[in-house]
Design a protein around this motif. Structure first.
Motif, short mmCIF file in Angstrom:
data_model
loop_
_atom_site.label_atom_id
_atom_site.label_comp_id
_atom_site.label_asym_id
_atom_site.label_seq_id
_atom_site.Cartn_x
_atom_site.Cartn_y
_atom_site.Cartn_z
N LYS A 1 0.84 -1.19 0.00
CA LYS A 1 0.00 0.00 0.00
C LYS A 1 0.88 1.24 0.00
CE LYS A 1 -3.66 2.25 2.60
NZ LYS A 1 -4.56 2.15 3.76
N ALA A 2 0.54 2.17 -0.89
CA ALA A 2 1.27 3.45 -0.98
C ALA A 2 0.40 4.55 -0.36
CB ALA A 2 1.57 3.78 -2.43
N PRO A 3 0.99 5.39 0.44
CA PRO A 3 0.22 6.44 1.12
C PRO A 3 -0.05 7.64 0.21
CG PRO A 3 2.51 6.59 1.77
CD PRO A 3 2.39 5.41 0.84
N VAL A 4 -0.95 7.47 -0.74
CA VAL A 4 -1.31 8.55 -1.65
C VAL A 4 -2.81 8.80 -1.58
CG1 VAL A 4 0.61 8.09 -3.23
CG2 VAL A 4 -1.60 7.04 -3.66
N THR A 5 -3.21 10.03 -1.83
CA THR A 5 -4.63 10.36 -1.87
C THR A 5 -5.06 10.80 -3.27
OG1 THR A 5 -4.13 12.60 -1.12
CG2 THR A 5 -4.75 10.97 0.56
N ASP A 6 -4.11 11.19 -4.09
CA ASP A 6 -4.40 11.60 -5.46
C ASP A 6 -4.29 10.39 -6.37
OD1 ASP A 6 -4.53 12.63 -8.02
OD2 ASP A 6 -2.94 14.11 -7.72
N ARG A 7 -5.40 10.00 -7.00
CA ARG A 7 -5.40 8.78 -7.82
C ARG A 7 -4.47 8.86 -9.01
NH1 ARG A 7 -9.14 5.72 -9.21
NH2 ARG A 7 -10.46 6.05 -7.42
N LEU A 8 -4.02 10.05 -9.38
CA LEU A 8 -3.11 10.18 -10.52
C LEU A 8 -1.64 10.07 -10.11
CD1 LEU A 8 -4.91 13.03 -12.47
CD2 LEU A 8 -5.10 10.56 -12.78
N GLU A 9 -1.38 10.08 -8.82
CA GLU A 9 0.02 10.01 -8.36
C GLU A 9 0.63 8.62 -8.54
OE1 GLU A 9 2.65 11.10 -4.38
OE2 GLU A 9 0.49 11.40 -4.36
N LEU A 10 -0.15 7.61 -8.32
CA LEU A 10 0.33 6.22 -8.42
C LEU A 10 0.17 5.73 -9.86
CD1 LEU A 10 1.40 4.11 -6.38
CD2 LEU A 10 -0.94 3.30 -6.16
N PRO A 11 1.19 5.08 -10.43
CA PRO A 11 1.06 4.57 -11.80
C PRO A 11 -0.06 3.54 -11.91
CG PRO A 11 3.31 4.31 -10.98
CD PRO A 11 2.48 4.76 -9.83
N SER A 12 -0.62 3.43 -13.08
CA SER A 12 -1.61 2.39 -13.39
C SER A 12 -0.99 1.52 -14.47
CB SER A 12 -2.92 3.01 -13.87
OG SER A 12 -3.87 1.99 -14.14
N VAL A 13 -0.50 0.35 -14.06
CA VAL A 13 0.33 -0.43 -14.97
C VAL A 13 0.29 -1.92 -14.64
CG1 VAL A 13 2.41 -0.06 -13.57
CG2 VAL A 13 2.66 -0.53 -15.98
N LEU A 14 0.37 -2.74 -15.67
CA LEU A 14 0.63 -4.16 -15.54
C LEU A 14 2.01 -4.37 -16.16
CD1 LEU A 14 -1.69 -7.15 -16.33
CD2 LEU A 14 0.68 -7.12 -17.08
N TRP A 15 2.95 -4.84 -15.35
CA TRP A 15 4.34 -5.00 -15.80
C TRP A 15 4.75 -6.47 -15.75
CZ3 TRP A 15 8.63 -7.27 -13.83
CH2 TRP A 15 9.85 -6.99 -14.48
N SER A 16 5.47 -6.87 -16.75
CA SER A 16 6.19 -8.15 -16.72
C SER A 16 7.54 -7.90 -17.38
CB SER A 16 5.43 -9.25 -17.46
OG SER A 16 5.61 -9.12 -18.86
N ASP A 17 8.44 -8.85 -17.26
CA ASP A 17 9.75 -8.65 -17.90
C ASP A 17 9.67 -8.83 -19.42
OD1 ASP A 17 9.44 -11.39 -18.00
OD2 ASP A 17 11.45 -11.84 -17.27
N ARG A 18 8.48 -9.16 -19.94
CA ARG A 18 8.32 -9.34 -21.39
C ARG A 18 7.43 -8.30 -22.05
NH1 ARG A 18 7.61 -15.86 -21.80
NH2 ARG A 18 9.30 -16.35 -20.38
N TRP A 19 6.55 -7.65 -21.25
CA TRP A 19 5.55 -6.77 -21.84
C TRP A 19 4.97 -5.87 -20.75
CZ3 TRP A 19 0.15 -6.36 -21.27
CH2 TRP A 19 -0.53 -5.72 -22.31
N VAL A 20 4.51 -4.69 -21.15
CA VAL A 20 3.93 -3.76 -20.18
C VAL A 20 2.69 -3.08 -20.76
CG1 VAL A 20 5.40 -1.81 -20.85
CG2 VAL A 20 4.48 -1.90 -18.55
N LEU A 21 1.70 -2.88 -19.91
CA LEU A 21 0.47 -2.16 -20.23
C LEU A 21 0.39 -1.00 -19.24
CD1 LEU A 21 -2.38 -2.23 -21.76
CD2 LEU A 21 -3.19 -3.37 -19.69
#
Length: 173
Positions: A108-128
């Motif tokens: 859990k990251a202590p953020v209140t602004d929903r745009l501060e935290l990245p929105s991402v699915l990461w793997s060592d082969r591909w990223v969204l």
């Protein structure tokens, strides 16, 4: 149905490359990535979002992909500002996570602004990556530079700006 192949008898859904726009395109990218992870045996996945509201984690096919993916040597890390939406919207995922807690780490990251935290699915082969989570616009691809930059940003959050959260079970006295 073999989740690694999409619909029974149909070829695997290819991973998106390039720009995407809209919640449907984003959710399709998540579904395709998890099916590909199961099919190809990706070792590590990192899912990061403010609250995972728009993610299809509670869907039967997504849970089946995660079940097919899970196993020895695999690791799934989730990072969010909070997990209330996950509990509320993604019951299948919560149940799956209880079973596979030994390969799942939630932070859990202590953020209140929903745009501060990245929105991402990461793997060592591909990223969204959603560059604009409000409009669900982003980019997907397997370029090494993109994967490295996204991983470095995630590591900053995971190693320095977050703490363990969302236990799989609550132990009482």
């Amino acid at each position: 149905m073999d989740v690694s192949d999409g619909l029974a008898g149909s070829p695997p859904v290819p991973l998106p490359e390039g720009r995407f726009e809209g919640r449907s395109a984003f959710a399709d990218g998540v579904r395709a990535a998890l099916a590909c992870a199961a099919r190809e045996g990706w070792q590590e996945l990192v899912l990061c979002d403010f609250d995972f509201h728009d993610w299809p984690l509670g869907e039967r096919d997504v849970e089946a992909s995660l079940q097919a993916w899970a196993g020895r040597g695999r690791r799934l890390t989730l990072l969010a500002a909070g997990y209330d939406e996950v509990v509320r919207r993604h019951a299948r995922f919560v149940q799956w996570r209880t079973t596979w807690d030994h390969i799942v780490q939630c932070r859990k990251a202590p953020v209140t602004d929903r745009l501060e935290l990245p929105s991402v699915l990461w793997s060592d082969r591909w990223v969204l990556q959603r560059l604009d989570p409000q409009r669900c616009m982003g980019v997907a691809g397997s370029e090494p530079e993109r994967r490295l930059l996204v991983r470095e940003a995630l590591d900053e959050w995971l190693l320095r700006r977050s703490a363990p959260a969302f236990p799989a079970t609550t132990l009482g006295l």
